[in-house]
Design an enzyme around this catalytic site. Structure first.
Site, PDB file in Angstrom:
ATOM      1  N   ASP A 106       0.833  -1.268  -0.071  1.00 37.80           N
ATOM      2  CA  ASP A 106      -0.084   0.095  -0.192  1.00 37.80           C
ATOM      3  C   ASP A 106       0.970   1.320  -0.070  1.00 37.80           C
ATOM      4  O   ASP A 106       0.229   2.585   0.030  1.00 37.80           O
ATOM      5  CB  ASP A 106      -1.084  -0.015   1.050  1.00 37.80           C
ATOM      6  CG  ASP A 106      -0.372   0.064   2.635  1.00 37.80           C
ATOM      7  OD1 ASP A 106       0.983  -0.241   2.720  1.00 37.80           O
ATOM      8  OD2 ASP A 106      -1.173   0.271   3.511  1.00 37.80           O
ATOM      9  N   SER A 107       2.244   1.045  -0.037  1.00 38.55           N
ATOM     10  CA  SER A 107       3.277   2.021  -0.320  1.00 38.55           C
ATOM     11  C   SER A 107       2.720   2.889  -1.486  1.00 38.55           C
ATOM     12  O   SER A 107       3.254   3.852  -1.899  1.00 38.55           O
ATOM     13  CB  SER A 107       4.570   1.616  -0.277  1.00 38.55           C
ATOM     14  OG  SER A 107       4.774   0.485  -0.946  1.00 38.55           O
ATOM     15  N   ASP A 143      -0.895  -6.293  -0.176  1.00 36.98           N
ATOM     16  CA  ASP A 143      -1.144  -5.628   1.013  1.00 36.98           C
ATOM     17  C   ASP A 143      -2.441  -5.138   1.176  1.00 36.98           C
ATOM     18  O   ASP A 143      -3.303  -4.641   0.454  1.00 36.98           O
ATOM     19  CB  ASP A 143      -0.155  -4.353   0.947  1.00 36.98           C
ATOM     20  CG  ASP A 143       0.623  -4.027   2.317  1.00 36.98           C
ATOM     21  OD1 ASP A 143       0.105  -4.426   3.363  1.00 36.98           O
ATOM     22  OD2 ASP A 143       1.051  -2.943   2.238  1.00 36.98           O
ATOM     23  N   LYS A 197      -0.989  -9.459   3.409  1.00 39.29           N
ATOM     24  CA  LYS A 197      -0.229  -8.957   4.462  1.00 39.29           C
ATOM     25  C   LYS A 197      -1.289  -7.842   4.951  1.00 39.29           C
ATOM     26  O   LYS A 197      -1.848  -6.807   4.674  1.00 39.29           O
ATOM     27  CB  LYS A 197       0.870  -8.097   3.980  1.00 39.29           C
ATOM     28  CG  LYS A 197       1.885  -7.420   4.829  1.00 39.29           C
ATOM     29  CD  LYS A 197       3.210  -6.849   4.599  1.00 39.29           C
ATOM     30  CE  LYS A 197       3.114  -5.375   3.957  1.00 39.29           C
ATOM     31  NZ  LYS A 197       2.554  -4.582   5.009  1.00 39.29           N
ATOM     32  N   GLU A 211      -1.112  -5.259   8.906  1.00 41.26           N
ATOM     33  CA  GLU A 211      -0.388  -4.645   9.827  1.00 41.26           C
ATOM     34  C   GLU A 211      -0.982  -4.975  11.093  1.00 41.26           C
ATOM     35  O   GLU A 211      -2.319  -4.879  11.322  1.00 41.26           O
ATOM     36  CB  GLU A 211      -0.225  -3.261   9.594  1.00 41.26           C
ATOM     37  CG  GLU A 211       0.541  -2.980   8.355  1.00 41.26           C
ATOM     38  CD  GLU A 211       0.750  -1.286   7.967  1.00 41.26           C
ATOM     39  OE1 GLU A 211       0.225  -0.450   8.943  1.00 41.26           O
ATOM     40  OE2 GLU A 211       1.067  -0.789   6.891  1.00 41.26           O
ATOM     41  N   GLU A 246       9.583  -4.058  10.815  1.00 34.80           N
ATOM     42  CA  GLU A 246       9.740  -2.477  10.224  1.00 34.80           C
ATOM     43  C   GLU A 246      10.389  -1.616  11.308  1.00 34.80           C
ATOM     44  O   GLU A 246       9.579  -1.438  12.536  1.00 34.80           O
ATOM     45  CB  GLU A 246       8.761  -2.012   9.537  1.00 34.80           C
ATOM     46  CG  GLU A 246       8.929  -0.561   9.149  1.00 34.80           C
ATOM     47  CD  GLU A 246       8.004  -0.053   7.891  1.00 34.80           C
ATOM     48  OE1 GLU A 246       7.092  -0.838   7.393  1.00 34.80           O
ATOM     49  OE2 GLU A 246       8.317   1.115   7.437  1.00 34.80           O
TER      50      GLU A 246
HETATM   51  O1  KIV Z   1       3.459  -0.965   1.722  1.00 34.10           O
HETATM   52  C1  KIV Z   1       4.372  -1.474   1.461  1.00 34.10           C
HETATM   53  O2  KIV Z   1       5.330  -1.685   0.667  1.00 34.10           O
HETATM   54  C2  KIV Z   1       5.097  -2.106   2.781  1.00 34.10           C
HETATM   55  C3  KIV Z   1       6.432  -2.706   2.768  1.00 34.10           C
HETATM   56  C4  KIV Z   1       7.401  -1.392   2.947  1.00 34.10           C
HETATM   57  C5  KIV Z   1       6.753  -3.555   3.967  1.00 34.10           C
HETATM   58  O3  KIV Z   1       4.474  -2.362   3.732  1.00 34.10           O
END
Ligand code: KIV
Length: 266
Positions: free
Chosen positions: A46-47, A85, A115, A117, A183
């Site tokens: 989600d980056s 994510d 993924k 959090e 992280e």
């Molecule tokens: O969103 C993302 O790219 C991430 C990674 C940097 C671990 O969560």
């Protein structure tokens, strides 16, 4: 030809002491390049909300946006394991929402894992999603979706906070996560967690002892100069190369140098 990487392959890598390589990708061309470079896992992070869409944080990213990115990555047919994510508020509201939305990433996006959090506070979600055979990568320590609670992107787990991070690591493993991203935590704490857990740890700003490493592709290629965390290593500086190409194109169109006969039809 390289075979497709699976969840059991990733688990085996920890047992065999092989480092796990993870990079982000959000679209078809980058997925091809990253996969061609030989990574084990592509994280559709989600980056994307920050480095692709230009938001200040990852919080505005939606399910529809993440599904769009995951589908684009999957069209590259990567051999790497594809992890989607889960965006903010797609899984925190309860296990029913979490199962439905994680299921959409697999069913509609084609991802092979998701993924989320959170540590102890998200163990119930990880347990529920894993129990319907959707592999979950957990993410603890500096969790960007918790930016407001943390008061910014600050290293977590220093001093008396270390026990809480360790508890989170055990909680996500116990809940069924197949791997955990660590992280922004001290390297010594990451080393201790990595030695104690049976699931692989994937570090970002967590030192060299993790079972694997993840970075954001735009950061390592110099395509995002909004911020520059200490843990990023820039492997190429593509920004100036792209700018120079655009400047040359603009000049050549303006002065009539492009197109020539070579680029024209008879
Ligand atoms: O969103 C993302 O790219 C991430 C990674 C940097 C671990 O969560």
């Amino acid at each position: 030809m390289k075979k497709k990487t699976t969840i059991p392959d990733i688990l085996k890598m920890k047992l065999n002491g092989q480092r796990i390589t993870v990079l982000t990708a959000y679209d078809f061309p980058f997925a091809r390049l990253v996969d061609g470079g030989g990574v084990d896992v592509i994280l559709v992070g989600d980056s994307a909300g920050v480095v692709f869409a230009g938001h200040e944080t990852t919080l505005p990213v939606t399910m529809d946006e993440m599904l769009y990115h995951v589908r684009a990555v999957k069209r590259a047919d990567p051999k790497a394991l594809v992890v989607a994510d889960m965006p903010f508020m797609s899984y925190q509201t309860g296990i029913e929402d979490a199962c439905r939305n994680c299921g959409r990433m697999i069913k509609e996006g084609g991802a092979e894992a998701v993924k989320v959090e959170g540590g102890s506070n998200m163990a119930h979600v990880i347990r529920a999603v894993s129990s319907i055979d959707i592999p979950v990568m957990a993410h603890i320590g500096l969790t960007p979706q918790s930016v407001h609670r943390m008061g910014g992107y600050k290293v977590q787990g220093r001093n008396e906070q270390a026990e809480r991070i360790k508890d989170d690591a055990y909680a996500v493993q116990h809940a069924g996560a197949f791997a955990v991203v660590l992280e922004g935590i001290p390297a010594a704490l990451a080393a201790e967690i990595t030695a104690e857990l049976t699931i692989p740890t994937i570090g970002i700003g967590a030192g060299p002892s993790c079972d694997g490493q993840v970075l954001v592709i735009h950061d390592i290629l110099g395509l995002c100069d909004k911020y520059s965390p200490k843990f990023v290593k820039r492997y190429a500086d593509l920004g100036p190369i792209i700018s120079a190409a655009v400047t040359q194109y603009v000049a050549e169109v303006r002065n009539g140098e492009f197109p020539t006969e070579e680029h024209s039809f008879s």
